[in-house]
Design a protein around this motif. Structure first.
Motif, short mmCIF file in Angstrom:
data_model
loop_
_atom_site.label_atom_id
_atom_site.label_comp_id
_atom_site.label_asym_id
_atom_site.label_seq_id
_atom_site.Cartn_x
_atom_site.Cartn_y
_atom_site.Cartn_z
N GLN A 153 0.84 -1.21 0.00
CA GLN A 153 0.00 0.00 0.00
C GLN A 153 0.87 1.24 0.00
OE1 GLN A 153 -3.19 -0.03 2.86
NE2 GLN A 153 -3.28 -2.25 2.81
N SER A 154 2.09 1.07 0.48
CA SER A 154 3.13 2.10 0.39
C SER A 154 4.41 1.41 0.85
CB SER A 154 2.80 3.30 1.28
OG SER A 154 3.43 3.16 2.54
N PRO A 155 5.58 1.97 0.51
CA PRO A 155 6.81 1.32 0.97
C PRO A 155 7.18 1.72 2.39
CG PRO A 155 7.15 2.65 -1.02
CD PRO A 155 5.85 3.07 -0.42
N GLN A 156 6.18 2.04 3.22
CA GLN A 156 6.44 2.65 4.52
C GLN A 156 7.53 1.94 5.33
OE1 GLN A 156 5.27 5.54 5.54
NE2 GLN A 156 6.53 5.35 7.37
N LEU A 157 7.37 0.64 5.56
CA LEU A 157 8.34 -0.03 6.43
C LEU A 157 9.70 -0.13 5.76
CD1 LEU A 157 6.15 -2.80 8.06
CD2 LEU A 157 6.94 -0.64 9.03
N PHE A 158 9.71 -0.35 4.45
CA PHE A 158 10.99 -0.47 3.75
C PHE A 158 11.76 0.85 3.79
CE2 PHE A 158 8.71 -4.07 1.94
CZ PHE A 158 9.67 -5.06 2.14
N LYS A 159 11.03 1.96 3.63
CA LYS A 159 11.80 3.22 3.64
C LYS A 159 12.34 3.51 5.02
CE LYS A 159 7.94 6.60 3.65
NZ LYS A 159 7.51 7.89 3.10
N GLN A 160 11.59 3.10 6.05
CA GLN A 160 12.10 3.28 7.40
C GLN A 160 13.31 2.37 7.63
OE1 GLN A 160 7.78 3.84 9.46
NE2 GLN A 160 9.53 4.07 10.83
N THR A 212 0.56 6.26 -8.07
CA THR A 212 2.00 6.52 -7.90
C THR A 212 2.23 7.59 -6.83
OG1 THR A 212 2.27 6.01 -10.23
CG2 THR A 212 4.11 7.10 -9.16
N GLN A 213 3.24 7.34 -6.03
CA GLN A 213 3.64 8.31 -5.02
C GLN A 213 5.09 8.73 -5.24
OE1 GLN A 213 3.28 6.54 -1.11
NE2 GLN A 213 1.13 7.11 -0.95
N ILE A 214 5.41 9.95 -4.87
CA ILE A 214 6.80 10.31 -4.68
C ILE A 214 7.06 10.06 -3.21
CG2 ILE A 214 8.56 12.12 -4.84
CD1 ILE A 214 7.23 11.47 -7.49
N ASP A 215 7.79 9.01 -2.94
CA ASP A 215 7.98 8.58 -1.57
C ASP A 215 9.34 9.08 -1.08
OD1 ASP A 215 6.79 7.14 0.54
OD2 ASP A 215 8.22 5.50 0.24
N ILE A 216 9.36 9.70 0.08
CA ILE A 216 10.57 10.37 0.55
C ILE A 216 10.80 10.01 2.02
CG2 ILE A 216 11.57 12.66 1.07
CD1 ILE A 216 9.93 13.78 -1.28
N HIS A 242 -2.79 8.86 11.10
CA HIS A 242 -1.91 8.79 9.91
C HIS A 242 -1.58 7.34 9.66
CE1 HIS A 242 0.60 10.32 6.80
NE2 HIS A 242 1.70 9.88 7.34
N HIS A 243 -0.60 6.79 10.34
CA HIS A 243 -0.38 5.35 10.37
C HIS A 243 0.39 5.03 11.64
CE1 HIS A 243 3.63 6.26 9.07
NE2 HIS A 243 3.25 6.64 7.86
N PRO A 244 0.46 3.75 12.02
CA PRO A 244 0.95 3.44 13.36
C PRO A 244 2.46 3.64 13.56
CG PRO A 244 0.16 1.46 12.23
CD PRO A 244 -0.08 2.60 11.31
N GLY A 250 -0.25 15.42 -0.31
CA GLY A 250 0.85 14.67 0.31
C GLY A 250 0.63 14.57 1.81
N GLY A 251 1.30 13.59 2.40
CA GLY A 251 1.19 13.44 3.85
C GLY A 251 2.37 12.65 4.36
N GLY A 252 2.77 12.97 5.56
CA GLY A 252 3.89 12.23 6.14
C GLY A 252 4.02 12.54 7.61
N SER A 253 5.14 12.10 8.16
CA SER A 253 5.33 12.31 9.60
C SER A 253 6.78 12.06 9.99
CB SER A 253 4.43 11.37 10.39
OG SER A 253 4.74 10.02 10.10
N ILE A 254 7.11 12.54 11.18
CA ILE A 254 8.32 12.09 11.86
C ILE A 254 7.93 10.78 12.53
CG2 ILE A 254 10.06 12.65 13.61
CD1 ILE A 254 10.01 14.60 11.15
N ARG A 255 8.81 9.78 12.43
CA ARG A 255 8.43 8.43 12.91
C ARG A 255 8.97 8.18 14.32
NH1 ARG A 255 5.88 8.80 8.01
NH2 ARG A 255 7.39 8.88 6.32
N MET A 256 8.50 7.06 14.86
CA MET A 256 9.11 6.61 16.10
C MET A 256 10.37 5.85 15.75
SD MET A 256 5.75 5.37 18.03
CE MET A 256 4.89 5.09 16.52
N GLY A 281 12.11 10.55 9.35
CA GLY A 281 10.76 10.98 9.00
C GLY A 281 10.68 11.22 7.50
N GLY A 282 9.47 11.37 7.00
CA GLY A 282 9.35 11.55 5.55
C GLY A 282 7.95 11.94 5.15
N ILE A 283 7.70 11.70 3.90
CA ILE A 283 6.43 12.13 3.33
C ILE A 283 6.18 11.35 2.04
CG2 ILE A 283 7.43 13.99 1.90
CD1 ILE A 283 4.99 15.71 2.75
N ALA A 284 4.95 11.27 1.63
CA ALA A 284 4.64 10.72 0.30
C ALA A 284 3.72 11.71 -0.40
CB ALA A 284 3.95 9.36 0.43
N LEU A 285 4.04 12.00 -1.65
CA LEU A 285 3.25 12.96 -2.43
C LEU A 285 2.45 12.20 -3.48
CD1 LEU A 285 6.20 15.46 -2.96
CD2 LEU A 285 4.35 15.71 -1.31
#
Ligand code: ASP
Length: 569
Positions: free
Chosen positions: A178-185, A216-220, A431-433, A467-473, A512-516
């Motif tokens: 659904q997004s590369p969230q865990l991989f980018k972290q 498609t997202q610009i994932d950062i 946002h997400h966990p 776009g949306g994103g966050s600083i992560r834990m 942290g990051g963002i996806a556009l």
């Protein structure tokens, strides 16, 4: 010279045949004269629209009377010495050059023809140019493009996953990300401190008109992030992207907190391009009691609308109620008088006091909405916000306040960390966990979860989230606590995210990051209201590819190999 392309239109004047030859760069007129080449003229007689031809000929200036000022090539034409028929074409199901007249279903079924249209060529090539801008900008800022897997485990962004059955391990499934969230972290933990990717994501949602199951997202993502620096990088990118289409954007992009956005606009993706704003007002306990409503209400002043007719006001009332308000009313202010249907129920003095509190002026209408006294105040507030947003947008439309060609960006910050799901009776992540709570809210994480704010942000443009994103834990203990608030037991968390939890224990840096939303951004740049216009091969609103007819049934042998048998319908 030699030219090749598609015949857009053929005009046969007997002794002269004109072929408008088309490729993605435009159209040029070819003229076939028997006195120049009888063979070329003969061949041209059999040519039809969408035939593919090669032309050997000479570029000449047109006679002044035949210059076509509408066409960039209108001052010249090509006199054909030879016409090569490279391929024929059946009569297309719709004319390629018929702007906006073809039903979308036909366009999608014959997408390869639809894409020949100049507008589609422009859109898809704009997308390419924009991708180059992204790659250049991000590389200049030290980001590396890294691919992440498509065949993976479910990534929790809150939607349904597309599943891919495993042939080698029956009963096991990959999920499309659904997004590369865990991989980018994980890439941050792996020491790639600045990552980006132009990446396809997949969400099996009940589709809304303008969503795609794959998008498609610009994932950062960046390590050691300063929010301000990330914003600056994204704003710089937006500036360069919109410059591609001649739009300059105002920087820095203003920040608004979630709370303020909800209060003033009733929306976390506010259209900030016009001034209509809501204000909180309170009714006296007595007045609220008479209305059987909560004392808190919202008021919005609209200029130039005091002459609204009864039926116009009724329609607004219907909209307010349909979108969640328990009651709707208005005060018309003319001269020193204020008139309101509310006076009957709560008295004229109360009406005037509310109008004063809201700062309403003569010539304006003050719109009022409120919620019920009973029920969960969280739900009531949410419904009131929804109604206030819907009414505001409706009024902006009626008062013609949304001007084309205006580009109003905003960063929305300080989102709540959790949302309460009434149906499931538990908190979910707004946002997400993996989004970090604010440092100062850690002490109330469990005890007052509803008040915890997240280090999350959205980028909004003209009322659309782009776009949306966050600083992560980056600490395992905090991640664990957040999972717990979300109702995820340690066991469950381990089962789903064990690898990720482990990684947090080996020196995970702050990140942290963002996806556009790439499709949406390109659509806005191209001036298209639908993202399907900027995707080469999109799906319909019901997730169907009309051209190749996907999804489709498969061979029983294929299912067998996968160990799958279908339930009887
Ligand atoms: N993964 C998030 C999303 O797809 C974006 C982010 O937090 O970077 O919306």
């Amino acid at each position: 010279m030699f030219l090749a392309g598609w015949v857009d239109v053929r005009r046969d004047l007997g002794n002269l045949i004109f072929l408008d030859l088309r490729d993605h760069t435009g159209i040029v007129q070819v003229v076939c004269r028997p006195e120049v080449s009888a063979a070329a003229h003969d061949k041209a007689q059999n040519v039809r629209s969408e035939f593919v031809v090669g032309i050997e000929g000479e570029v000449v200036e047109r006679a002044p009377a035949t210059v076509n000022a509408q066409l960039p090539t209108g001052e010249i034409e090509v006199v054909a010495r030879e016409v090569l028929l490279l391929n024929e074409s059946k009569t297309p199901p719709f004319p390629i050059n018929a702007e906006g007249k073809t039903a979308e279903e036909a366009r999608l079924r014959y997408r390869y023809l639809d894409l020949r249209h100049a507008r589609m060529q422009r859109n898809i090539r704009l997308r390419h140019d924009a991708s180059l801008v992204v790659r250049r900008h991000m590389s200049e800022r030290g980001f590396a493009e890294i691919e992440t897997p498509f065949l993976t485990r479910s990534t929790p962004e809150g939607a349904r996953d597309y599943l891919v059955p495993s042939r080698l391990r029956h009963g096991h499934f990959y999920a499309l990300p659904q997004s590369p969230q865990l991989f980018k972290q994980l890439l941050m933990m792996a020491g790639f401190d600045r990552y980006f990717q132009i990446v396809r994501c997949f969400r099996d949602e009940d589709l809304r008109a303008d969503r795609q199951p794959e998008f498609t997202q610009i994932d950062i993502e960046m390590a050691f992030p300063q929010r301000a620096e990330l914003f600056e990088i994204v704003e710089g990118l937006m500036e360069k992207l919109f410059a591609l289409v001649g739009i300059s954007i105002a920087r820095p992009i203003p920040l608004i907190t979630y709370a303020e956005a909800m209060e003033r606009y009733g929306s976390d993706k506010p259209h900030t391009g016009f001034a209509l704003e809501w204000k909180r007002v309170s009714l006296t306990a007595e007045a609220a009691g008479k209305l059987r409503a909560a004392p808190e209400a919202k008021a919005l002043r609209a200029a130039n609308s005091a002459d609204y007719s009864r039926s116009q006001l009724d329609k607004l009332q219907d909209l307010a109620k349909a979108s969640g308000a328990a009651w709707f009313s208005y005060v018309k202010l003319s001269g020193n008088e204020s008139q309101s249907p509310l006076s009957k129920a709560v008295g004229q003095a109360e009406v005037e006091s509310v109008a004063r509190a809201a700062g309403a002026l003569p010539g304006e209408i003050l719109f009022l909405i409120g919620c019920r006294a009973e029920g969960s105040s969280l739900v009531n507030t949410r419904r009131l916000d929804e109604a206030s947003s819907a009414l505001r947008l409706e009024l902006a439309g009626r008062l013609n306040l949304i001007k084309p060609g205006h580009w109003n960006f905003a960063w929305v910050v300080d989102f709540p960390m959790f949302e309460y799901d009434e149906k499931e009776q538990r908190f979910t992540a707004m946002h997400h966990p993996f989004t970090s709570p604010r440092e100062e809210d850690l002490s109330i994480l469990e005890s007052d979860s509803a008040r915890v704010k997240a280090r999350a942000y959205d980028l909004v443009l003209n009322g659309q989230e782009i776009g949306g994103g966050s600083i992560r834990m980056h600490r395992r203990d905090i991640q664990q606590r957040v999972f717990k608030v979300l109702g995820l037991t340690e066991e469950k968390a381990r089962e789903r995210f064990g690898f990720f939890m482990d990684a947090l224990e080996y020196g995970a840096p702050p990140h942290g990051g963002i996806a556009l939303g790439w499709d949406r951004i390109i659509a806005l740049m191209a001036g298209e209201s639908n993202i399907r216009e900027v995707i080469a091969f999109p799906k319909t609103a019901s997730a169907v590819d009309l051209m190749c007819e996907a999804p489709a049934s498969v061979d029983p042998g294929q299912l067998d190999e996968l160990g799958i048998s279908l339930k009887k319908e």
